[in-house]
Design an enzyme around this catalytic site. Sequence first.
Site, mmCIF file in Angstrom:
data_model
loop_
_atom_site.group_PDB
_atom_site.id
_atom_site.type_symbol
_atom_site.label_atom_id
_atom_site.label_comp_id
_atom_site.label_asym_id
_atom_site.label_seq_id
_atom_site.Cartn_x
_atom_site.Cartn_y
_atom_site.Cartn_z
ATOM 1 N N GLY A 166 0.782 -1.225 0.000
ATOM 2 C CA GLY A 166 0.000 0.000 0.000
ATOM 3 C C GLY A 166 0.815 1.276 0.000
ATOM 4 N N GLY A 167 2.098 1.188 -0.391
ATOM 5 C CA GLY A 167 2.925 2.381 -0.444
ATOM 6 C C GLY A 167 3.627 2.711 0.861
ATOM 7 C CD GLU A 202 11.271 -2.763 -7.133
ATOM 8 O OE1 GLU A 202 11.452 -3.994 -7.150
ATOM 9 O OE2 GLU A 202 10.149 -2.243 -7.262
ATOM 10 C CG HIS A 210 -0.012 -1.794 -11.317
ATOM 11 N ND1 HIS A 210 0.483 -1.577 -10.059
ATOM 12 C CD2 HIS A 210 -0.591 -3.018 -11.264
ATOM 13 C CE1 HIS A 210 0.224 -2.614 -9.290
ATOM 14 N NE2 HIS A 210 -0.437 -3.504 -10.013
ATOM 15 C CD GLU A 277 -0.386 -6.033 -7.723
ATOM 16 O OE1 GLU A 277 0.448 -5.127 -7.534
ATOM 17 O OE2 GLU A 277 -1.512 -6.050 -7.198
ATOM 18 C CD GLU A 291 2.816 -6.344 -4.213
ATOM 19 O OE1 GLU A 291 3.437 -6.524 -3.153
ATOM 20 O OE2 GLU A 291 1.958 -5.453 -4.351
ATOM 21 N NE ARG A 295 -4.541 -8.707 -0.517
ATOM 22 C CZ ARG A 295 -4.751 -7.758 -1.426
ATOM 23 N NH1 ARG A 295 -5.836 -7.813 -2.186
ATOM 24 N NH2 ARG A 295 -3.892 -6.779 -1.606
#
Length: 454
Positions: A166-167, A202, A210, A277, A291, A295
């Site tokens: 979530g940043g 990274e 995205h 993702e 990642e 879920r």
Amino acid sequence: MSWAQQHKVFVANRGEIALRILDACDRLGIDAVLGVSQADRDSLPARRAGRTVVLGPAHAADSYLSIDATVQAAVSTGCTAVHPGYGFLSESVAFARCCAEHGLIFVGPRLEHLEILGDKLSARRVAEEAGVPVTPGGETCSGEEALALAGRIGYPVLVKAAFGGGGRGMKLVDNPEDLVAAWELAASEAQSTFGDGTVFIERYVRDAKHVEVQILGDQHGHCIHLGERECSVQFRYQKMLEEAPCVALGETARRELHGHAMRLATKLGYVSLGTIEFLYDVQRDAFWFLEVNPRVQVEHPVTESVTGVDLVREQLLVAFGEPLSLRQDEIEFHGHAIELRLVAQDAARGLLPSPGRLERWRTPPLGGVRWDTHLYEGYRFPPYYDALMAKIIAHGADRAGALERLRLALAHLQLKGPGTNLTLLQRLVAAPAVVDATVTTRWLEEALPQLMET
């Protein structure tokens, strides 16, 4: 005793996803019990559920995040399984382990997959082993190590929490002068938020989209994908608009993307719903692994809209040991779907939270538009949880048709109460970069001041 009568599901979540899980249980003929906080005793999910159990006080730490309270409630009500939805305990290794210890089915991936994928560094290693490209980078144990690594891979770089999301615990750094301070801050945030200060570096891809691939695997060794979604419209790493398919991809690139996802899923032997993702480097026409979210995703309805597959139903069936009901060659894609997130955040004040009483809530009856929401008139939007109010999903024969349906839905929505991002959403779907599908992950933060000009 019928198959459905053998199971009872404890829904360990709230809001629209709790309703979504309850509806899927109803369609399968499975009894369900809902866990709620004191603040949610009169929520729409609580009104819909056949039975509710109060987990604890309003604050999530004492209710929705309490492993002991949730497991005790599930066991005491005779449940055989727990569905954690998204957020809260959905990716908690400790929660999944506690469920197993008490004989409860965790509706999600295997424990070892939660362990591997909860650590972004170990997820990167598995991706590399599967032949999936990852952005240049790696773990750093000090600011000095970060400087050395960043010097090798080149600026700009991202400093990221290995166990974050979530940043949070994530910092963008453009030059070596700012790196050590950013590394220390990210490590501190990661330790205080996630209980582990491990961070890694990274390379940052500036002109990126995205994109993510929805996967679904069963306990019998079968795994499929259900196409990709694009989620490039983000603010502070929080998604605001998601769509399927990604129109920026040609068919060759799309096959390459799906191939990357399936190689990783196969390498893992993945079970349940999951989302892999990637960043799509527009300039280089290349994909980089980000990642795996193990879920159900907030944006799963766009995939449901273009495939006709009930993902939550499939997720439940897989958890109960059933084989996949579809083969890969049976998945068909139809039209285009776009989802918007309506949130109780005041866009005019930098999207700050805006709880309060909902005085008016009337959704227009439009064909091709789905509203996933837990709202009702008179509902008091609480300050304790995520600000999501509703997901508005439009499906059309093509992207232009889906956008037009969203414009109509937003124009005819009757809403009075807390401050929201409704005006921003209306301007988003009319913005040339969104209409032309040229947005990147940086676009919204750069465009927001102009979008909010009166």
